[in-house]
Motif scaffolding. Sequence first.
Motif, PDB file in Angstrom:
ATOM      1  N   GLY A  96     -44.229 -36.717 -39.162  1.00  0.00           N
ATOM      2  CA  GLY A  96     -42.923 -36.727 -39.791  1.00  0.00           C
ATOM      3  C   GLY A  96     -42.038 -35.576 -39.344  1.00  0.00           C
ATOM      4  O   GLY A  96     -42.427 -34.752 -38.501  1.00  0.00           O
ATOM      5  N   MET A  97     -40.836 -35.525 -39.909  1.00  0.00           N
ATOM      6  CA  MET A  97     -39.881 -34.451 -39.648  1.00  0.00           C
ATOM      7  C   MET A  97     -39.192 -34.090 -40.950  1.00  0.00           C
ATOM      8  O   MET A  97     -38.970 -34.967 -41.792  1.00  0.00           O
ATOM      9  N   ASP A  98     -38.834 -32.809 -41.099  1.00  0.00           N
ATOM     10  CA  ASP A  98     -38.019 -32.479 -42.254  1.00  0.00           C
ATOM     11  C   ASP A  98     -36.544 -32.768 -41.920  1.00  0.00           C
ATOM     12  O   ASP A  98     -36.202 -33.120 -40.799  1.00  0.00           O
ATOM     13  N   MET A  99     -35.686 -32.610 -42.906  1.00  0.00           N
ATOM     14  CA  MET A  99     -34.297 -33.031 -42.742  1.00  0.00           C
ATOM     15  C   MET A  99     -33.581 -32.212 -41.666  1.00  0.00           C
ATOM     16  O   MET A  99     -32.774 -32.745 -40.907  1.00  0.00           O
ATOM     17  N   GLU A 100     -33.884 -30.925 -41.567  1.00  0.00           N
ATOM     18  CA  GLU A 100     -33.224 -30.105 -40.547  1.00  0.00           C
ATOM     19  C   GLU A 100     -33.649 -30.534 -39.144  1.00  0.00           C
ATOM     20  O   GLU A 100     -32.837 -30.558 -38.211  1.00  0.00           O
TER      21      GLU A 100
END
Length: 427
Positions: free
Chosen positions: A52-56
């Motif tokens: 996954g990835m965080d929003m930033e």
Amino acid sequence: MERFDAVDVIRAKRDGRTLTTKQIDWVIDAYTRGAVADEQMSALAMAIFLRGMDMEEIRAWTRAMIASGDRLDFSGLSRPTADKHSTGGVGDKITLPLAPLVSVFGVAVPQLSGRGLGHTGGTLDKLETIPGWKAALSREQLMERLEDPGAVVCAAGPGLAPADKKLYALRDITGTVDCIPLIASSIMSKKIAEGTSALVLDVKVGAGAFMKRSEDARRLAEVMVDLGRSAGVRTSALLTDMSAPLGRTVGNALEVREAVEVLAGGGPSDVVELTVALAQEMLEAAGQGGHDVHAALKDGRAMDAWRRMIRAQGGDPEAKLPVAREKHVVRAERSGVIREMDALCVGIASWRLGAGRSRKEDPVQAGAGIVIHKQVGDAIETGEPLLTLYTDEPERFPRALEILEGSVTYDGLGPSGRGTVILDRVS
């Protein structure tokens, strides 16, 4: 730009670490230039899929894909702009009536669209069934037609987000399509690069949609709305039902006919409902809210705008649309009320009839597809027509019928109707 090693970036994400903006900028630029190999980007895409990835990170990834190519600028137009993007569904012909309808109220609609792949139809394939209509426009032609007639549906140029074009093709063959960070950044990098000042997202939910579960669709909508607003684009999203096909037709020329019915003040209630709701969202986002959108469908203004839009791209809006050479009627096996009609099965059946393609270079049949005689909530008697299948090649019927087996369920209760197609709003 600071240089990194592709393997180090892959390892960082594989091990669950957050990628820096500099790492993301470098890897997207290097991949676009060919300095990062497909095998390496495949590994990174799978690491993102799993970790996954965080929003930033998603914002940085999106900005890097936008920066890989050109960006259109509509600030010189005399009217505000608003665009719509659908995540794709079965029978989703909404762009066709929506673009001219919104243009009636002084908002320019730059609808840069694509072609169908698999069970979801492509807007360009549909419009190309109109004799003479052309999808390709130069940038100058696009700007001219946004001034007059004010609505344009055309192919996106190769200069917009080229990193996404490469990565999209790679995701398709590496099992990394179904990943919210990659889906959201793919959609929004193209839409932001297109230069519209307002964007409304139609995020489909259900059997015929990319997102089967409402919680996944909501998360995707929230991420895309955030990306749009972070880039200065007024963005909102509607979550809409794709458990059953939208409207009564699936297939290219068939859907154009249905769209024209909507523009003439008729058409299926679910198509009208969604067209009007999206038009109101787009007008509000463009600062032109408060108009009676229904009235423009009833009094002929939307139809006039459609004719101007089609003629402006070389098409003849009065010409007869193609009709498939062969048809097969599917009849109800028993009496009852239709409770479910699996949108995915109907979409695959239409694709097998020739309305869609397996590879981007495949041709499509203009007249192939399915007419739906009875929708969810309708009563039907044994032997009544349920579906009519159309194709130019009758040998396609058996495989289409095979996927339709068991796709419709009935019960003996009274008619209830499908209910609203609009499930929620995210802003």
